[in-house]
Design a protein around this motif. Structure first.
Motif, short mmCIF file in Angstrom:
data_model
loop_
_atom_site.label_atom_id
_atom_site.label_comp_id
_atom_site.label_asym_id
_atom_site.label_seq_id
_atom_site.Cartn_x
_atom_site.Cartn_y
_atom_site.Cartn_z
N ALA A 73 0.81 -1.22 0.00
CA ALA A 73 0.00 0.00 0.00
C ALA A 73 0.84 1.26 0.00
CB ALA A 73 -0.94 0.00 1.21
N ARG A 74 2.10 1.15 0.44
CA ARG A 74 2.96 2.35 0.46
C ARG A 74 3.47 2.70 -0.93
NH1 ARG A 74 7.21 0.05 4.59
NH2 ARG A 74 6.86 -1.66 3.10
N HIS A 75 3.47 1.71 -1.81
CA HIS A 75 3.99 1.94 -3.17
C HIS A 75 3.03 1.34 -4.20
CE1 HIS A 75 7.59 1.93 -0.50
NE2 HIS A 75 7.84 3.04 -1.17
N PRO A 76 1.83 1.89 -4.32
CA PRO A 76 0.88 1.33 -5.31
C PRO A 76 1.32 1.65 -6.73
CG PRO A 76 -0.02 3.32 -4.32
CD PRO A 76 1.25 3.04 -3.59
N ASP A 77 1.11 0.70 -7.62
CA ASP A 77 1.42 0.89 -9.03
C ASP A 77 0.15 1.24 -9.78
OD1 ASP A 77 4.13 0.26 -8.74
OD2 ASP A 77 3.72 -1.89 -8.90
N LYS A 78 0.25 2.19 -10.69
CA LYS A 78 -0.89 2.58 -11.51
C LYS A 78 -0.83 1.85 -12.84
CE LYS A 78 -1.40 7.16 -9.41
NZ LYS A 78 -1.38 8.63 -9.61
N TRP A 79 -1.93 1.16 -13.15
CA TRP A 79 -2.04 0.43 -14.41
C TRP A 79 -3.05 1.14 -15.31
CZ3 TRP A 79 -1.72 -5.60 -14.33
CH2 TRP A 79 -0.60 -6.01 -13.59
N LEU A 80 -2.88 0.95 -16.63
CA LEU A 80 -3.70 1.64 -17.62
C LEU A 80 -3.65 3.13 -17.33
CD1 LEU A 80 -4.60 -1.36 -17.85
CD2 LEU A 80 -6.86 -0.53 -18.49
N HIS A 81 -2.44 3.64 -17.41
CA HIS A 81 -2.11 5.00 -16.98
C HIS A 81 -0.87 5.43 -17.77
CE1 HIS A 81 -0.34 8.02 -14.17
NE2 HIS A 81 -1.60 8.32 -13.95
N PRO A 82 -0.66 6.72 -17.98
CA PRO A 82 0.53 7.15 -18.74
C PRO A 82 1.85 6.64 -18.20
CG PRO A 82 -1.02 8.96 -18.58
CD PRO A 82 -1.57 7.86 -17.71
N THR A 83 1.91 6.29 -16.89
CA THR A 83 3.16 5.76 -16.32
C THR A 83 3.26 4.25 -16.43
OG1 THR A 83 2.18 5.59 -14.11
CG2 THR A 83 3.26 7.68 -14.69
N ASP A 84 2.24 3.59 -16.97
CA ASP A 84 2.19 2.13 -17.03
C ASP A 84 3.04 1.62 -18.19
OD1 ASP A 84 1.56 -0.54 -17.10
OD2 ASP A 84 -0.55 -0.26 -17.64
N GLU A 85 4.13 0.92 -17.87
CA GLU A 85 5.00 0.35 -18.89
C GLU A 85 4.73 -1.14 -19.11
OE1 GLU A 85 8.97 1.22 -17.71
OE2 GLU A 85 8.76 3.39 -18.03
N ARG A 86 3.75 -1.70 -18.37
CA ARG A 86 3.48 -3.14 -18.48
C ARG A 86 2.52 -3.45 -19.62
NH1 ARG A 86 3.37 -1.10 -13.69
NH2 ARG A 86 4.64 -1.90 -11.96
N THR A 87 1.40 -2.73 -19.65
CA THR A 87 0.34 -3.08 -20.59
C THR A 87 0.40 -2.31 -21.90
OG1 THR A 87 -1.19 -1.40 -19.74
CG2 THR A 87 -1.17 -3.53 -18.61
N GLY A 88 1.09 -1.16 -21.90
CA GLY A 88 1.10 -0.32 -23.11
C GLY A 88 -0.18 0.45 -23.30
N ILE A 89 -1.07 0.43 -22.30
CA ILE A 89 -2.34 1.15 -22.35
C ILE A 89 -2.28 2.31 -21.36
CG2 ILE A 89 -4.84 0.97 -22.02
CD1 ILE A 89 -4.49 -2.08 -22.59
N GLN A 90 -2.60 3.51 -21.83
CA GLN A 90 -2.44 4.69 -20.99
C GLN A 90 -3.74 5.24 -20.38
OE1 GLN A 90 -0.86 4.64 -24.25
NE2 GLN A 90 0.84 3.73 -23.12
N TYR A 91 -4.87 4.96 -21.03
CA TYR A 91 -6.12 5.61 -20.60
C TYR A 91 -7.27 4.61 -20.64
CZ TYR A 91 -3.21 9.61 -21.84
OH TYR A 91 -2.18 10.50 -21.94
N ARG A 92 -8.10 4.66 -19.61
CA ARG A 92 -9.30 3.82 -19.52
C ARG A 92 -10.51 4.70 -19.28
NH1 ARG A 92 -11.40 -0.62 -15.11
NH2 ARG A 92 -12.70 -1.81 -16.56
N LEU A 93 -11.54 4.52 -20.10
CA LEU A 93 -12.71 5.38 -20.08
C LEU A 93 -13.56 5.24 -18.82
CD1 LEU A 93 -14.79 7.22 -21.74
CD2 LEU A 93 -15.85 5.03 -22.40
#
Length: 681
Positions: free
Chosen positions: A400-420
């Motif tokens: 919880a101290r270091h949550p990762d943001k997915w489907l976000h401009p900083t996400d390098e895992r999925t290649g997806i930056q934005y979710r509607l």
């Protein structure tokens, strides 16, 4: 059911009638029983079929009048086939200029010799009766413009068909492509049919949905099945469910109470469902107790002392189901968090304001508790999701101290930056500030808006031969359609709701048009020809493979690739669409003891009129619009100016509300007369 065939030139002709018959839960898996008796065909389920187990006597009779029928099979069309290679019922008639085919079903079985109904159906009278019943169901919906504006005319026609589609989804949940099953999805029925019935003020139907859904709540866990069947098939249900399923009954209950002011529903005694046997429990409990158990379940899913729910088996987008136990346990869907906030805050506000009744103090205390919880959800959403920047599709919170943001401009895992979905639901819920809402609106327009509607994400999930690493169907499915193709109409309709919340009339009106199948080429030039009287669940790029879709995806944004309609009819979408049109764009809502007038319409529709019924009175609402989405300046009822209050909203306060008691003195004395309401904005 009767099909009549007549030759306009009175010439006798021979006909072939074909039918694919399934008397089990899957095509071709089990044969069906067929016998000929007294000139009729009797069809029934064979041993081993779940239909035979539930309804052992169920059978159908097929017979013809005005001609003779000879029973054939698929070899009549393709003589070289081996018997039963592609089972098909084929009937060959003798020459006839006029004949009819009748199909009837009986739960207690056809013996073959039963007479037909004493009074045969007459097409014209049946048609007129059907249309009268539909008009009553639609609350006598009629949309017109003095200049016969094409977009208005198309919506007026669509209302009939989407009402029909909603009824199919509600009563016999089948689609033209998805024709098996027939279950109520817990989240589906709490949206499409329920929202439709709320919009047209058929509150008893909504109440019945609530009772049925809450009776399927599991006694031990407090959760729900993903879907469940009814009648004698009630034991057939999917006990595992996605992380958002628990929230939808709560949201529907709040929507119903807000529309009706009926808190007495909480005293309704209902059973639970036993998770082992799927039988209803003998002991019944109040709906209020059901809600307490439901809230305990919701709280049990919060992660690391926050008010953010774990993802579980997924959220509304079925393609993003997690591929591992770690993702199920530690992921957070920002969309589910926003939905939970909306449902908890609404119900909390209604209960906290409870006044009168034997349990009002108890309800008020519980309401205050829910409002406190909603405040905690809001605080954690802003802390972890940071909507001042970009709302992520997901958080991964193993630490919880270091949550990762997915489907976000900083996400390098999925290649997806934005979710509607989290962006629009945060607007609908009033979870983000006006400034944050405007920033995300601009982002949606820049990254997710295409000529045929908004997309779920800015690019599809990577496809590598069907191997899943993070998400199941998104990485497995070979077909680039439905959610995989990203233009899922259900999500687009929620975008319309968000635009109405923000007060963007041009966006909301145009968004209604691009998913209206009637004359769709006027709104979407790259749309292929499609059926106009059926809801389509998606707008799919005309690509042969996932690889081609990935390579040519930008052509969809440019409108140079053709798009086709997806699966038809079976969806909560038609009901949700009609709710957005009536309640949020035309802006006609009843909220307990007040009529809310809150249109979000372009000024070009000045002069449009809407026939409807309010509190049992027939009305014609005339829109006098001087500017798009303008604040209501004046309301007149039957020529007399009506005092009104202002509707307070998270992003705008342009609507008006009138007490129903005040309207009573302004209605015409003739209860059958059409009253006129003029809205000047």
């Amino acid at each position: 059911m009767r099909l009549e065939i007549k030759s306009a030139s009175h010439l006798p002709r021979r006909y072939l009638v074909t039918a694919q018959i399934t008397m089990s839960d899957r095509d071709y898996e089990l044969p069906y029983a067929l016998r000929q008796q007294d000139g009729s065909l009797i069809v029934s389920a064979s041993e081993g079929s779940p239909i035979r187990e539930a309804y052992p006597e169920l059978s159908y009779r097929i017979n013809a009048q005005g001609t003779e029928m000879v029973l054939k099979d698929e070899r009549r069309l393709m003589p070289g086939l081996a018997p039963s290679a592609a089972p098909l019922l084929v009937l060959e008639t003798s020459p006839s200029a006029a004949w009819s085919l009748r199909i009837g079903g009986r739960l207690d079985g056809w013996r073959g010799s039963e007479p037909d109904p004493a009074e045969p159906m007459v097409f014209e009278s049946e048609k007129n009766g059907y249309r009268a019943g539909m008009a009553k169901l639609m609350n006598h919906f009629r949309l017109e413009h003095p200049q016969d504006v094409a977009s208005v005319r198309r919506l007026d026609m669509l209302a009939w068909w989407y009402t029909h589609n909603m009824r199919v989804h509600f009563a016999v949940p089948h689609g033209l492509e998805q024709y098996g099953g027939a279950a109520w999805g817990t989240r589906d029925v709490c949206q499409g049919p329920a929202e439709y019935f709320l919009a047209v003020q058929h509150y008893e139907a909504v109440k019945d949905i609530i009772r049925t859904v809450y009776a399927h709540q599991y006694e031990a866990s407090g959760g729900w099945p993903q879907w469940f069947m009814f009648d004698r098939y009630y034991r057939v249900q999917q006990e595992e469910s996605h992380g958002d399923i628990i929230v939808w009954p709560l949201k529907l209950l709040g929507d119903y109470m807000a529309a009706t002011g009926d808190l007495s529903i909480l005293d309704t005694e209902l059973p639970y469902t036993d998770e082992d046997t799927f039988e209803p429990t003998r002991q019944k409990h109040s709906l209020y107790d059901h809600v307490l158990k439901q809230m305990d379940y919701i709280r049990s899913r919060f992660l690391h002392g926050t008010s953010l729910s774990s993802y579980g088996d997924g959220d509304w987008d079925d393609t993003l189901q997690p591929a591992s136990a770690e993702l199920r346990a530690y992921m957070v869907s920002s969309w589910t968090v926003a939905l939970t906030y909306q449902a908890v805050r609404q119900l909390g506000g209604l209960l906290a304001a409870a006044d009168g009744g034997a349990r009002s103090s108890q309800h008020a205390a519980f309401g205050a508790e829910l409002l406190k919880l909603a405040g905690g959800i809001r605080e954690d959403f802003h802390r972890y999701m940071n909507p001042d920047e970009v709302i992520p599709g997901f958080l991964y919170m193993e630490d919880a101290r270091h949550p990762d943001k997915w489907l976000h401009p900083t996400d390098e895992r999925t290649g997806i930056q934005y979710r509607l979905l989290p962006m629009t639901r945060s607007m609908i819920a009033g979870l983000i500030t006006p400034e944050q809402a405007e920033a995300h609106y601009a982002l949606i327009k820049r990254e997710l808006s295409f000529p045929d509607g908004v997309r779920l994400m800015n690019r599809p999930a990577a496809y590598e031969g069907g191997v899943s690493t993070r998400f199941k169907r998104a990485e497995q499915a070979a077909n680039f359609g439905r959610e995989i193709g990203l233009q899922y109409v259900h999500a687009h309709i929620r975008f319309i709701e968000a635009m109405a919340k923000l007060g963007k009339p041009d966006e909301a009106w145009q968004a209604l048009q691009v998913v209206n199948p009637i004359g769709i080429a006027h709104s979407v030039p790259n749309a292929e020809l499609r059926q106009s009287n059926a809801y389509f669940s998606s707008s799919d790029g005309r690509f042969a493979t996932r690889y081609e879709a990935a390579a040519r995806f930008e052509e969809l944004r440019q409108g140079t690739a053709a798009v086709k309609g997806g699966w038809r009819i079976y969806s909560s979408g038609p009901g949700i669409y009609m709710n957005q049109l009536i309640s949020n764009v035309l802006g006609i809502r009843v909220a307990a003891d007040v009529l809310q007038l809150d249109p979000v319409l372009p000024a070009e529709l000045d002069g449009m009129s809407f026939r409807f019924a309010v509190a049992g009175r027939s009305v014609r609402i005339l829109y006098s619009l001087s500017r798009s989405g303008g604040e209501i300046r004046r309301v007149a009822v039957n020529g007399e100016e009506a005092p009104f209050g202002r509707i307070a909203g998270s992003y705008r306060s342009t609507g008006a509300e009138l007490p129903l008691t005040e309207l009573e003195r302004l209605w015409l004395s003739d209860a059958e007369a059409v009253n006129e309401i003029v809205i000047e904005a």
